[in-house]
Design a protein around this motif. Sequence first.
Motif, PDB file in Angstrom:
ATOM      1  N   PRO A 109      11.358  10.042 -10.352  1.00 41.76           N
ATOM      2  CA  PRO A 109       9.963  10.231  -9.928  1.00 41.76           C
ATOM      3  C   PRO A 109       9.200   8.912 -10.029  1.00 41.76           C
ATOM      4  CG  PRO A 109      10.267  11.059 -12.148  1.00 41.76           C
ATOM      5  CD  PRO A 109      11.629  10.650 -11.654  1.00 41.76           C
ATOM      6  N   PHE A 110       7.951   8.963  -9.629  1.00 41.80           N
ATOM      7  CA  PHE A 110       7.120   7.764  -9.646  1.00 41.80           C
ATOM      8  C   PHE A 110       7.099   7.171 -11.060  1.00 41.80           C
ATOM      9  CE2 PHE A 110       2.962   5.574  -9.610  1.00 41.80           C
ATOM     10  CZ  PHE A 110       3.264   4.663  -8.622  1.00 41.80           C
ATOM     11  N   PRO A 111       7.510   5.908 -11.211  1.00 38.99           N
ATOM     12  CA  PRO A 111       7.695   5.294 -12.534  1.00 38.99           C
ATOM     13  C   PRO A 111       6.441   4.635 -13.109  1.00 38.99           C
ATOM     14  CG  PRO A 111       8.507   3.822 -10.867  1.00 38.99           C
ATOM     15  CD  PRO A 111       8.003   5.051 -10.142  1.00 38.99           C
ATOM     16  N   GLU A 112       5.484   5.428 -13.533  1.00 39.79           N
ATOM     17  CA  GLU A 112       4.215   4.896 -14.076  1.00 39.79           C
ATOM     18  C   GLU A 112       4.434   3.816 -15.138  1.00 39.79           C
ATOM     19  OE1 GLU A 112       0.831   5.635 -13.722  1.00 39.79           O
ATOM     20  OE2 GLU A 112       0.980   7.267 -12.289  1.00 39.79           O
ATOM     21  N   ASP A 134       5.851   4.180   5.209  1.00 38.31           N
ATOM     22  CA  ASP A 134       6.660   3.107   5.777  1.00 38.31           C
ATOM     23  C   ASP A 134       6.622   1.834   4.936  1.00 38.31           C
ATOM     24  OD1 ASP A 134       3.956   3.096   6.679  1.00 38.31           O
ATOM     25  OD2 ASP A 134       4.449   1.811   8.373  1.00 38.31           O
ATOM     26  N   HIS A 135       5.937   1.889   3.762  1.00 37.44           N
ATOM     27  CA  HIS A 135       5.872   0.746   2.857  1.00 37.44           C
ATOM     28  C   HIS A 135       6.305   1.073   1.436  1.00 37.44           C
ATOM     29  CE1 HIS A 135       4.035  -1.746   5.918  1.00 37.44           C
ATOM     30  NE2 HIS A 135       3.434  -0.627   6.302  1.00 37.44           N
ATOM     31  N   ILE A 136       6.293   2.350   1.043  1.00 38.46           N
ATOM     32  CA  ILE A 136       6.688   2.721  -0.321  1.00 38.46           C
ATOM     33  C   ILE A 136       7.614   3.940  -0.362  1.00 38.46           C
ATOM     34  CG2 ILE A 136       4.742   4.275  -0.812  1.00 38.46           C
ATOM     35  CD1 ILE A 136       4.678   3.041  -3.649  1.00 38.46           C
ATOM     36  N   GLY A 137       7.863   4.587   0.761  1.00 35.55           N
ATOM     37  CA  GLY A 137       8.607   5.840   0.797  1.00 35.55           C
ATOM     38  C   GLY A 137      10.029   5.789   0.276  1.00 35.55           C
ATOM     39  N   ALA A 138      10.630   4.597   0.178  1.00 43.24           N
ATOM     40  CA  ALA A 138      12.007   4.483  -0.318  1.00 43.24           C
ATOM     41  C   ALA A 138      12.072   4.046  -1.784  1.00 43.24           C
ATOM     42  CB  ALA A 138      12.804   3.512   0.555  1.00 43.24           C
ATOM     43  N   LEU A 139      10.956   4.140  -2.500  1.00 43.61           N
ATOM     44  CA  LEU A 139      10.954   3.706  -3.900  1.00 43.61           C
ATOM     45  C   LEU A 139      11.933   4.514  -4.754  1.00 43.61           C
ATOM     46  CD1 LEU A 139       9.943   1.958  -6.203  1.00 43.61           C
ATOM     47  CD2 LEU A 139       7.985   3.506  -6.431  1.00 43.61           C
ATOM     48  N   HIS A 182       0.846  -1.191   0.000  1.00 36.97           N
ATOM     49  CA  HIS A 182       0.000   0.000   0.000  1.00 36.97           C
ATOM     50  C   HIS A 182       0.884   1.245   0.000  1.00 36.97           C
ATOM     51  CE1 HIS A 182       0.650  -0.632   4.325  1.00 36.97           C
ATOM     52  NE2 HIS A 182       0.280   0.624   4.543  1.00 36.97           N
ATOM     53  N   ALA A 183       0.271   2.419  -0.110  1.00 39.72           N
ATOM     54  CA  ALA A 183       1.015   3.648  -0.387  1.00 39.72           C
ATOM     55  C   ALA A 183       1.426   4.454   0.840  1.00 39.72           C
ATOM     56  CB  ALA A 183       0.209   4.536  -1.336  1.00 39.72           C
ATOM     57  N   GLU A 241      -2.167   6.864  -4.993  1.00 41.80           N
ATOM     58  CA  GLU A 241      -1.695   7.575  -3.797  1.00 41.80           C
ATOM     59  C   GLU A 241      -0.172   7.702  -3.714  1.00 41.80           C
ATOM     60  OE1 GLU A 241      -3.335   6.079  -0.157  1.00 41.80           O
ATOM     61  OE2 GLU A 241      -5.290   5.744  -1.082  1.00 41.80           O
ATOM     62  N   ALA A 242       0.547   6.827  -4.379  1.00 42.34           N
ATOM     63  CA  ALA A 242       2.006   6.748  -4.226  1.00 42.34           C
ATOM     64  C   ALA A 242       2.760   8.021  -4.608  1.00 42.34           C
ATOM     65  CB  ALA A 242       2.547   5.556  -5.010  1.00 42.34           C
ATOM     66  N   PRO A 243       2.440   8.713  -5.696  1.00 47.23           N
ATOM     67  CA  PRO A 243       3.222   9.910  -6.030  1.00 47.23           C
ATOM     68  C   PRO A 243       3.217  10.962  -4.915  1.00 47.23           C
ATOM     69  CG  PRO A 243       1.953   9.220  -7.930  1.00 47.23           C
ATOM     70  CD  PRO A 243       1.481   8.386  -6.758  1.00 47.23           C
ATOM     71  N   ALA A 244       2.103  11.174  -4.265  1.00 46.74           N
ATOM     72  CA  ALA A 244       2.038  12.149  -3.174  1.00 46.74           C
ATOM     73  C   ALA A 244       2.868  11.686  -1.981  1.00 46.74           C
ATOM     74  CB  ALA A 244       0.586  12.380  -2.751  1.00 46.74           C
TER      75      ALA A 244
END
Length: 184
Positions: free
Chosen positions: A107-110, A63-68, A59-60, A89-92
């Motif tokens: 940046p977020f890799p769509e 603590d689960h995606i912040g280090a992408l 999930h976004a 939600e991940a880009p924000a």
Amino acid sequence: MMLDLLGGFGEKGRTSLAVCSGKDRILLDVGIKVGASGADYYPALNGSVADIDALFVSHAHEDHIGALSWLLSRGYAGPIFMTAETRDEAPATLAGYAEPEDFRRFPFPEDRLELFEPGDTLNSGNFTIRTGRSGHVVGGVWFAVDDGESRVAYSADVVPDSNVFVMDTIPHCDLLVLDASYGA
């Protein structure tokens, strides 16, 4: 099957778990630890990221995606599996928690996303990964990873008794790993 606990165990934040079997290696979540700095901010990922075949995001939350963006900056080139709700939600989340330079460069890799629905079965190398709703947030999922010999199930922020979100039954497994920092 072997598991490497890369963060989030015995601490709040930077949740990340590597699952290895033979030559196959996947990563479940890649979070940051709010309030930490330096190496403690990121998962304790030793060595190269080149041997990670796929990343699965539950999930976004930070603590689960912040280090992408951090993972991408270190050369991770594989697919990124998540639900559409997590994608939305991940880009924000990354904008708020990634290092500004990493986020600017990575940046977020769509274009690298592999979207799935909770309940889908996914594959990576010799792994079969079942998914289901975790009861925590919209689009939040658990993963049950099977290599043909054993199965480990992982759920981030599991909430089996939510009055708002449904949690699907986690299948029988040899090892159950729960992030239950918000659990009752």
